[in-house]
Design an enzyme around this catalytic site. Structure first.
Site, PDB file in Angstrom:
ATOM      1  N   HIS A 468       1.025  -1.158   0.150  1.00  0.00           N
ATOM      2  CA  HIS A 468       0.107  -0.025   0.078  1.00  0.00           C
ATOM      3  C   HIS A 468       0.837   1.203  -0.036  1.00  0.00           C
ATOM      4  O   HIS A 468       1.147   1.940   1.026  1.00  0.00           O
ATOM      5  CB  HIS A 468      -0.875   0.047   0.979  1.00  0.00           C
ATOM      6  CG  HIS A 468      -1.653  -1.174   1.285  1.00  0.00           C
ATOM      7  ND1 HIS A 468      -2.147  -1.884   2.347  1.00  0.00           N
ATOM      8  CD2 HIS A 468      -2.151  -1.929   0.196  1.00  0.00           C
ATOM      9  CE1 HIS A 468      -2.932  -3.014   2.150  1.00  0.00           C
ATOM     10  NE2 HIS A 468      -2.975  -2.938   0.800  1.00  0.00           N
TER      11      HIS A 468
HETATM   12  C1  LIG Z   1      -0.394  -8.527  -4.045  1.00  0.00           C
HETATM   13  C2  LIG Z   1      -1.188  -7.218  -3.711  1.00  0.00           C
HETATM   14  C3  LIG Z   1      -2.223  -7.148  -3.049  1.00  0.00           C
HETATM   15  C4  LIG Z   1      -2.933  -5.988  -3.136  1.00  0.00           C
HETATM   16  N1  LIG Z   1      -4.142  -6.044  -2.610  1.00  0.00           N
HETATM   17  C5  LIG Z   1      -4.985  -4.883  -2.474  1.00  0.00           C
HETATM   18  C6  LIG Z   1      -6.142  -4.949  -1.903  1.00  0.00           C
HETATM   19  O1  LIG Z   1      -6.683  -5.980  -1.405  1.00  0.00           O
HETATM   20  N2  LIG Z   1      -6.749  -3.852  -1.686  1.00  0.00           N
HETATM   21  C7  LIG Z   1      -6.119  -2.537  -2.092  1.00  0.00           C
HETATM   22  O2  LIG Z   1      -6.845  -1.454  -1.890  1.00  0.00           O
HETATM   23  N3  LIG Z   1      -4.940  -2.375  -2.510  1.00  0.00           N
HETATM   24  C8  LIG Z   1      -4.246  -3.658  -2.685  1.00  0.00           C
HETATM   25  N4  LIG Z   1      -3.095  -3.810  -3.431  1.00  0.00           N
HETATM   26  C9  LIG Z   1      -2.304  -2.460  -4.057  1.00  0.00           C
HETATM   27  C10 LIG Z   1      -3.208  -2.163  -5.377  1.00  0.00           C
HETATM   28  O3  LIG Z   1      -2.693  -2.909  -6.086  1.00  0.00           O
HETATM   29  C11 LIG Z   1      -2.381  -0.758  -5.652  1.00  0.00           C
HETATM   30  O4  LIG Z   1      -2.764   0.247  -4.913  1.00  0.00           O
HETATM   31  C12 LIG Z   1      -3.312  -0.152  -7.045  1.00  0.00           C
HETATM   32  O5  LIG Z   1      -2.977  -1.122  -8.041  1.00  0.00           O
HETATM   33  C13 LIG Z   1      -2.764   1.197  -7.346  1.00  0.00           C
HETATM   34  O6  LIG Z   1      -3.226   1.472  -8.779  1.00  0.00           O
HETATM   35  P1  LIG Z   1      -2.750   2.413  -9.529  1.00  0.00           P
HETATM   36  O7  LIG Z   1      -3.738   2.771 -10.835  1.00  0.00           O
HETATM   37  O8  LIG Z   1      -2.334   3.795  -8.977  1.00  0.00           O
HETATM   38  O9  LIG Z   1      -1.144   1.795  -9.847  1.00  0.00           O
HETATM   39  P2  LIG Z   1      -0.712   0.375 -10.795  1.00  0.00           P
HETATM   40  O10 LIG Z   1      -2.121  -0.377 -10.663  1.00  0.00           O
HETATM   41  O11 LIG Z   1       0.347   0.003 -10.296  1.00  0.00           O
HETATM   42  O12 LIG Z   1      -0.762   1.000 -12.366  1.00  0.00           O
HETATM   43  C14 LIG Z   1       0.152   1.738 -12.831  1.00  0.00           C
HETATM   44  C15 LIG Z   1       0.459   1.343 -14.279  1.00  0.00           C
HETATM   45  O13 LIG Z   1       1.168   2.492 -14.782  1.00  0.00           O
HETATM   46  C16 LIG Z   1       1.994   1.680 -15.683  1.00  0.00           C
HETATM   47  N5  LIG Z   1       3.245   2.467 -16.031  1.00  0.00           N
HETATM   48  C17 LIG Z   1       4.324   2.339 -14.999  1.00  0.00           C
HETATM   49  N6  LIG Z   1       5.283   3.319 -15.390  1.00  0.00           N
HETATM   50  C18 LIG Z   1       5.083   3.514 -16.718  1.00  0.00           C
HETATM   51  C19 LIG Z   1       5.672   4.395 -17.689  1.00  0.00           C
HETATM   52  N7  LIG Z   1       6.771   4.901 -17.434  1.00  0.00           N
HETATM   53  N8  LIG Z   1       5.046   4.692 -18.801  1.00  0.00           N
HETATM   54  C20 LIG Z   1       3.673   4.061 -18.974  1.00  0.00           C
HETATM   55  N9  LIG Z   1       2.895   3.454 -17.879  1.00  0.00           N
HETATM   56  C21 LIG Z   1       3.701   3.181 -16.864  1.00  0.00           C
HETATM   57  C22 LIG Z   1       2.123   0.518 -15.259  1.00  0.00           C
HETATM   58  O14 LIG Z   1       2.406  -0.468 -16.052  1.00  0.00           O
HETATM   59  C23 LIG Z   1       0.681   0.182 -14.351  1.00  0.00           C
HETATM   60  O15 LIG Z   1      -0.284  -0.567 -15.456  1.00  0.00           O
HETATM   61  C24 LIG Z   1      -2.338  -4.926  -3.485  1.00  0.00           C
HETATM   62  C25 LIG Z   1      -1.050  -4.928  -4.244  1.00  0.00           C
HETATM   63  C26 LIG Z   1      -0.301  -6.079  -4.248  1.00  0.00           C
HETATM   64  C27 LIG Z   1       1.075  -6.254  -4.964  1.00  0.00           C
END
Ligand SMILES: Cc1cc2nc3c(=O)[nH]c(=O)nc-3n(C[C@H](O)[C@H](O)[C@H](O)COP(=O)(O)OP(=O)(O)OC[C@H]3O[C@@H](n4cnc5c(N)ncnc54)[C@H](O)[C@@H]3O)c2cc1C
Ligand code: SF4
Length: 534
Positions: A468
């Protein structure tokens, strides 16, 4: 080089945060281009990769790895993508793929409690947010409707409307633990985006306990669904597009983003508004890489705040054998929690926490343990059945205070595209160590009430990541101590916004993504409000 790409809004990162924002903007008539560093892979293909994997307990094993958009891996050997320099390892896991990291999550979608937003004024520690719970209440609900969230209504987070989804029926483990821990400990349904009835074209959960690393039947909400919805709403998503530099004009407004495709061909994309949603480690990396004469420390980093205040929930765990069979492994992996330590005057003294009760199958870990103890043949089989039916695994989500010394910077190591890998410094402080002591005492009390034997605490002084990741793009009123304003806009760059967990100034005691989803929807509305006549 292709110079023709342009859109009203350019979004970087097709995880759940960026995809929700992009969908809302596209539905309101904006042209939206979304750059995603990883590939697009179907759920069927991921389930097949999981079936073929030798590392079933490794949540990353179904998700394809490419050196072109590297992601941290720890099995079979750590790949060292995240360079560690602090006293505690920050072993973050994330996926770089269409849909992002929430492909392999447990879909726990909690709201913060109101005091999480006013930690400093209420308890004299940490930080206040620039917004209050009430500013987010309706956005929380909008996000819950999108993800189909159900849970226990009285969990410390006030609600104007009931949950849009009933909770999935309680597993036997949940029923027994709830009954036996009452009245000292109140066990609540977790808030989860998991279908208890068919919803949004997806089936009800059938309890097969594979939520992490991938739900085979798509009963659980995730970022892949959000990204697919963005595409269906008209967002142009370019995958295998690794953003590596933001370009600005003389005023400091962003005019273009540069990306490499996986053949290392460079592309320039122009737009009117730019939104970074590449997660709480890759977004600061992109900002720090975007140096120029005007911004020698990187974009949005004139006051050296980008990447600082890196937080997670430093977690400690315990396992033991209950004096009756509780059958972990039937139903979702994360059904219930103890929430009574999330808020209170004690926060002045030690870290608050939530206690997560796992329902994950224990067969693999119990078998490994028995083999190490020399069991074989019929005795081994009997013991697997006996212990796997009784083994309970618990861990906490403990709040970490923001500390500017905990941070993401750029390492000297480069990936095959020539981009620096992230370097992390992370230290778990006294406040959290005191919270760990209180947690441990409660673990012992829980174990005693369940007639536990074979009690094993995690090693004292060691903390695991709960994934997180927050704080690195902290929102705040004062540019001297924050990166963005209350809407995620970079203080020094009028048309640059950030979404995702990085903008959250504090980490609270719950899984953070529902808050990030709510904030992303709020940022989308702000962009629409400001640009509707443009
Ligand atoms: C095992 C595990 C279990 C989890 N369980 C939970 C849960 O039950 N509940 C919860 O609230 N949270 C949970 N989380 C956390 C949750 O997955 C993240 O908080 C969430 O995915 C964040 O979403 P986001 O869209 O901000 O980032 P991300 O999902 O990480 O998406 C970011 C995207 O940006 C892309 N990216 C990165 N760098 C670049 C670049 N330079 N150029 C273009 N694209 C790029 C990546 O490829 C990715 O697709 C868990 C995480 C893990 C690892
Ligand atoms: S228990 Fe099974 S069906 Fe239900 S969410 Fe988890 S993996 Fe999907």
């Amino acid at each position: 080089m292709n110079n023709n790409l342009s859109a009203d809004v350019v979004v970087i990162g097709a995880g759940v945060s960026g995809s929700l924002l992009a969908t809302r903007l596209a539905k309101a008539g904006k042209s939206v281009l979304l750059l995603e560093s990883g590939p697009k892979v179907s759920r069927d293909a991921l389930v097949e990769r999981f079936r073929a994997s030798a590392f079933k307990s490794d949540f990353m094993s179904p998700y394809p790895f490419s050196e072109m958009a590297p992601q941290p891996r720890y099995t079979p050997e750590p790949n060292g993508y995240l360079q560690q320099t602090g006293p505690h390892a920050f072993n973050a896991q994330y996926i770089r793929m269409f849909g992002g990291t929430s492909w392999h999550w447990a879909a726990q979608l909690w709201r913060y409690v109101p005091n999480d937003f006013r930690q400093h004024s209420q308890y004299g520690i940490g930080k206040d947010w620039p917004i209050a719970y009430d500013d987010l209440e309706d956005y929380y609900y909008q996000a819950e409707v999108i993800a189909g969230v159900g849970g226990a209504p009285d969990n410390g987070s006030p609600r104007a409307k009931p949950f849009p989804m009933d909770a999935v029926p309680a597993s036997w483990l949940q029923q027994r633990v709830t009954d036996r821990l009452a009245p000292d400990f109140t066990v609540l349904d977790d808030c989860t985006g998991r279908n208890s009835r068919s919803f949004d074209g997806r089936p009800a959960c059938c309890g097969n306990n594979n939520c992490m690393p991938v739900c085979p039947i798509d009963a659980q909400y995730h970022g892949g669904l959000a990204a697919a919805q963005a595409e269906a709403s008209g967002v142009n998503i370019i995958t295998e597009a690794v953003a590596y530099k933001l370009e600005h004009d003389i005023q400091g407004n962003i005019v273009a983003v540069w990306y490499y495709d996986w053949n290392k061909v460079s592309h320039r994309v122009t737009g009117k508004t730019f939104v970074l949603s590449a997660n709480a480690i890759e977004t600061p990396k992109l900002l720090l890489m975007s140096v120029s004469d005007k911004f020698p420390q990187g974009i949005a980093n004139a006051r050296d705040n980008v990447g600082r205040n890196l937080c997670d929930h430093p977690a400690i765990g315990v396992t033991f054998d209950v004096d009756e069979p509780i059958w972990p492994g039937r139903g979702p992996v994360s059904p219930c929690s103890i929430g009574q330590f999330r808020d209170g005057e004690f926060r002045k003294e030690h870290a608050p926490f939530r206690i997560d009760i796992s329902n994950a199958s224990q067969v693999a870990s119990v078998t490994k343990e028995l083999l190490q103890q020399g069991y074989f043949g019929k005795k081994l089989e009997e013991q697997i059945q006996f212990r796997a039916a009784r083994r309970l695994s618990i861990k906490n989500a403990m709040e970490q205070l923001p500390d500017p010394n905990n941070r993401v910077t750029l390492s000297s190591k480069k990936d095959p595209l020539g981009l620096p890998t992230p370097e992390l410094y992370w230290s778990v402080g006294e406040y959290e160590q005191r919270g760990a002591k209180v947690t441990r005492d409660n673990y012992d009390a829980i174990a005693a009430k369940l007639g536990a034997t074979n009690i094993k605490h995690s090693k004292e002084g060691e903390f695991s990541n709960r994934q997180h990741i927050t704080g690195t793009l902290s929102m705040g009123l004062d540019p001297a101590s924050s990166v963005t304003d209350a809407f995620g806009r970079a203080h020094d760059h009028e048309n640059l916004f950030m979404v995702g967990t990085g903008v959250m100034p504090t980490v609270g005691t719950c899984n953070v993504t529902l808050t990030a989803m709510a904030l992303a929807l709020r940022t989308a509305d702000k962009i629409l409000e400001e640009t509707q006549h443009a």
